[in-house]
Design an enzyme around this catalytic site. Sequence first.
Site, short mmCIF file in Angstrom:
data_model
loop_
_atom_site.label_atom_id
_atom_site.label_comp_id
_atom_site.label_asym_id
_atom_site.label_seq_id
_atom_site.Cartn_x
_atom_site.Cartn_y
_atom_site.Cartn_z
N ARG A 38 -11.91 -3.74 8.50
CA ARG A 38 -10.80 -3.16 9.01
C ARG A 38 -10.40 -3.34 10.50
O ARG A 38 -9.47 -3.36 10.67
CB ARG A 38 -10.78 -1.77 8.44
CG ARG A 38 -9.55 -0.92 8.83
CD ARG A 38 -9.65 0.32 7.96
NE ARG A 38 -8.71 1.39 8.71
CZ ARG A 38 -7.37 1.67 8.18
NH1 ARG A 38 -7.24 0.91 7.12
NH2 ARG A 38 -6.76 2.60 8.67
N ILE A 64 -1.02 1.00 10.41
CA ILE A 64 -1.80 0.44 9.27
C ILE A 64 -2.17 1.79 8.60
O ILE A 64 -2.55 3.03 9.24
CB ILE A 64 -3.37 -0.21 10.05
CG1 ILE A 64 -3.97 -0.55 8.71
CG2 ILE A 64 -4.05 0.65 10.89
CD1 ILE A 64 -5.38 -1.26 9.15
N SER A 65 -1.85 1.93 7.56
CA SER A 65 -2.16 3.16 6.56
C SER A 65 -3.59 3.73 6.73
O SER A 65 -4.48 2.96 6.85
CB SER A 65 -1.71 2.80 5.02
OG SER A 65 -0.41 2.30 5.16
N GLN A 66 -3.59 4.99 6.57
CA GLN A 66 -4.95 5.94 6.43
C GLN A 66 -5.73 5.19 5.30
O GLN A 66 -5.38 4.80 4.09
CB GLN A 66 -4.67 7.06 6.08
CG GLN A 66 -5.82 8.07 5.76
CD GLN A 66 -5.21 9.47 5.35
OE1 GLN A 66 -4.37 9.53 4.77
NE2 GLN A 66 -6.13 10.36 5.19
#
Length: 227
Positions: A38, A64-66
Amino acid sequence: MPTSREYARLRSRMVDEQLVERGVSESRLLDALRMMPRHQFVPDEHKPQSYDDKPLPIGDGQTISQPYIVGFMTETLRLKPHHRVLEIGTGSGYQTAILCHLADYVYSVERVARLAETAGARLGDLGYSNLDIHIGDGSQGLPDQAPFDRIMVTAAVPRLPQVLCAQLSEFGGQLILPIGSAPAQELMLITRATDRFTRRSLLGCRFVPLIGRYGFDSKTDSASFVS
Ligand code: SAM
């Protein structure tokens, strides 16, 4: 900056504490999350927070999403290795990479050219070739490539776009998307069986707006949508 060994330790902890403890359990998905670097999808200044329990800025006012949201949305779609998937909102490409790992082929649409190009290069460097990234307004879907077994929208729409429902496979096609303005968005799952569509509300959420013909107006302030 953390070493790759330290990143691996943070990633393993992210999966155990943020995903498994909150009920994400599909083994193929957990394997993908455990191996996906990530930190390579995050700008340098935010790399040390790559595995934290929150969304992070990726430039152009986007995020960027959780990690938990990525896990929850992906698990909900119950992806099979033969599925053709449409993703709307490529962003950093992290969610795209997880989809590529689990499905047969992924079409992803991103409105911001710089994000689409960076994500495409990143996914190529990571060895993914089962995808096609389009630059443009994903609120209209990709009618030329329809039908899709699964559609995932990673930015909020004001109301359910019928044009996306029409691009679902008639045989159990599913669409997951956040609907509503900040702060009252709802993550919804739409399932198609021939001409019948059922809707299920999953949870409250907070996404940046989808800007486009069937999304929000281009004057919408993305910053007011995310905390
Ligand atoms: N899932 C992504 C990730 O893992 O990095 C994060 C997606 S971010 C929350 C939402 C993305 O939707 C942004 O990159 C934004 O530019 C994009 N977007 C907004 N409106 C769009 C549209 N009409 N078509 C395609 N992408 C759009």
